[in-house]
Design a protein around this motif. Sequence first.
Motif, PDB file in Angstrom:
ATOM      1  N   MET A  69     -20.253 -27.264  30.297  1.00  0.00           N
ATOM      2  CA  MET A  69     -20.575 -25.833  30.275  1.00  0.00           C
ATOM      3  C   MET A  69     -21.615 -25.505  29.210  1.00  0.00           C
ATOM      4  O   MET A  69     -22.437 -24.607  29.395  1.00  0.00           O
ATOM      5  CB  MET A  69     -19.308 -25.014  30.039  1.00  0.00           C
ATOM      6  N   GLU A  70     -21.585 -26.218  28.113  1.00  0.00           N
ATOM      7  CA  GLU A  70     -22.577 -26.019  27.057  1.00  0.00           C
ATOM      8  C   GLU A  70     -23.971 -26.360  27.578  1.00  0.00           C
ATOM      9  O   GLU A  70     -24.931 -25.620  27.350  1.00  0.00           O
ATOM     10  CB  GLU A  70     -22.221 -26.902  25.866  1.00  0.00           C
ATOM     11  N   GLY A  71     -24.079 -27.467  28.275  1.00  0.00           N
ATOM     12  CA  GLY A  71     -25.368 -27.860  28.835  1.00  0.00           C
ATOM     13  C   GLY A  71     -25.862 -26.879  29.876  1.00  0.00           C
ATOM     14  O   GLY A  71     -27.049 -26.540  29.914  1.00  0.00           O
ATOM     15  N   LEU A  72     -24.961 -26.378  30.723  1.00  0.00           N
ATOM     16  CA  LEU A  72     -25.375 -25.425  31.759  1.00  0.00           C
ATOM     17  C   LEU A  72     -25.811 -24.097  31.146  1.00  0.00           C
ATOM     18  O   LEU A  72     -26.799 -23.498  31.578  1.00  0.00           O
ATOM     19  CB  LEU A  72     -24.240 -25.200  32.754  1.00  0.00           C
ATOM     20  N   ALA A  73     -25.076 -23.626  30.136  1.00  0.00           N
ATOM     21  CA  ALA A  73     -25.446 -22.362  29.494  1.00  0.00           C
ATOM     22  C   ALA A  73     -26.793 -22.493  28.793  1.00  0.00           C
ATOM     23  O   ALA A  73     -27.654 -21.606  28.912  1.00  0.00           O
ATOM     24  CB  ALA A  73     -24.365 -21.944  28.505  1.00  0.00           C
ATOM     25  N   SER A  74     -26.993 -23.575  28.062  1.00  0.00           N
ATOM     26  CA  SER A  74     -28.271 -23.778  27.371  1.00  0.00           C
ATOM     27  C   SER A  74     -29.410 -23.936  28.370  1.00  0.00           C
ATOM     28  O   SER A  74     -30.494 -23.373  28.187  1.00  0.00           O
ATOM     29  CB  SER A  74     -28.191 -25.006  26.476  1.00  0.00           C
ATOM     30  N   SER A  75     -29.153 -24.668  29.433  1.00  0.00           N
ATOM     31  CA  SER A  75     -30.178 -24.871  30.453  1.00  0.00           C
ATOM     32  C   SER A  75     -30.555 -23.554  31.117  1.00  0.00           C
ATOM     33  O   SER A  75     -31.731 -23.306  31.396  1.00  0.00           O
ATOM     34  CB  SER A  75     -29.671 -25.863  31.492  1.00  0.00           C
ATOM     35  N   PHE A  76     -29.577 -22.691  31.360  1.00  0.00           N
ATOM     36  CA  PHE A  76     -29.879 -21.390  31.948  1.00  0.00           C
ATOM     37  C   PHE A  76     -30.761 -20.576  31.015  1.00  0.00           C
ATOM     38  O   PHE A  76     -31.706 -19.903  31.453  1.00  0.00           O
ATOM     39  CB  PHE A  76     -28.591 -20.626  32.260  1.00  0.00           C
ATOM     40  N   MET A  77     -30.486 -20.632  29.724  1.00  0.00           N
ATOM     41  CA  MET A  77     -31.301 -19.879  28.770  1.00  0.00           C
ATOM     42  C   MET A  77     -32.721 -20.449  28.674  1.00  0.00           C
ATOM     43  O   MET A  77     -33.682 -19.697  28.573  1.00  0.00           O
ATOM     44  CB  MET A  77     -30.641 -19.863  27.395  1.00  0.00           C
TER      45      MET A  77
ATOM     46  N   PHE B 120     -18.616 -24.986  23.224  1.00  0.00           N
ATOM     47  CA  PHE B 120     -19.615 -25.734  22.464  1.00  0.00           C
ATOM     48  C   PHE B 120     -18.922 -26.756  21.581  1.00  0.00           C
ATOM     49  O   PHE B 120     -17.956 -26.440  20.899  1.00  0.00           O
ATOM     50  CB  PHE B 120     -20.463 -24.794  21.605  1.00  0.00           C
ATOM     51  N   MET B 121     -19.441 -27.977  21.608  1.00  0.00           N
ATOM     52  CA  MET B 121     -18.907 -29.051  20.789  1.00  0.00           C
ATOM     53  C   MET B 121     -19.501 -28.921  19.387  1.00  0.00           C
ATOM     54  O   MET B 121     -20.665 -29.255  19.168  1.00  0.00           O
ATOM     55  CB  MET B 121     -19.271 -30.408  21.410  1.00  0.00           C
ATOM     56  N   PRO B 122     -18.721 -28.404  18.431  1.00  0.00           N
ATOM     57  CA  PRO B 122     -19.306 -28.138  17.113  1.00  0.00           C
ATOM     58  C   PRO B 122     -19.562 -29.415  16.320  1.00  0.00           C
ATOM     59  O   PRO B 122     -18.877 -30.423  16.488  1.00  0.00           O
ATOM     60  CB  PRO B 122     -18.259 -27.259  16.426  1.00  0.00           C
ATOM     61  N   TYR B 123     -20.573 -29.353  15.462  1.00  0.00           N
ATOM     62  CA  TYR B 123     -20.938 -30.411  14.509  1.00  0.00           C
ATOM     63  C   TYR B 123     -21.393 -31.707  15.170  1.00  0.00           C
ATOM     64  O   TYR B 123     -21.458 -32.726  14.514  1.00  0.00           O
ATOM     65  CB  TYR B 123     -19.780 -30.708  13.552  1.00  0.00           C
TER      66      TYR B 123
END
Length: 122
Positions: free
Chosen positions: A58-66, A47-50
């Motif tokens: 990977m952040e986009g794929l994980a969030s999209s899966f949720m 995750f790209m903080p701040y």
Amino acid sequence: PSAYTVFAFVLLSYFLVTGGIIYDVIVEPPSVGSTTDEHGHTRPVAFMPYRVNGQYIMEGLASSFMFTLGGAGMIILDQTHNPLTPKFNRLMLQFVGFGAMLMSFGCCWIFMRMKLPGYLQS
């Protein structure tokens, strides 16, 4: 096309759009980032903080899966209204549907806390 073909196309489109496929194609971010800890070792971060307006792939794929899991939970809950469904199966559908929505909400809450530490903290 059949109803399931249309459903699969819409679900796949929802997954890709909520995952930020358009952002990923235009900006071409790395799949994961890295940070240096206090000992000087490089550690991967998903995750790209701040940065609310930036993301790793990977952040986009994980969030999209949720997001998709939460939507699937709502679809499962909608299936409980069939009058021909036995009571035990209806109970199981409700349990799985609420579980999927609860897991989705919890993970998205954690993702947001990873993205913006201290967000909504008093």
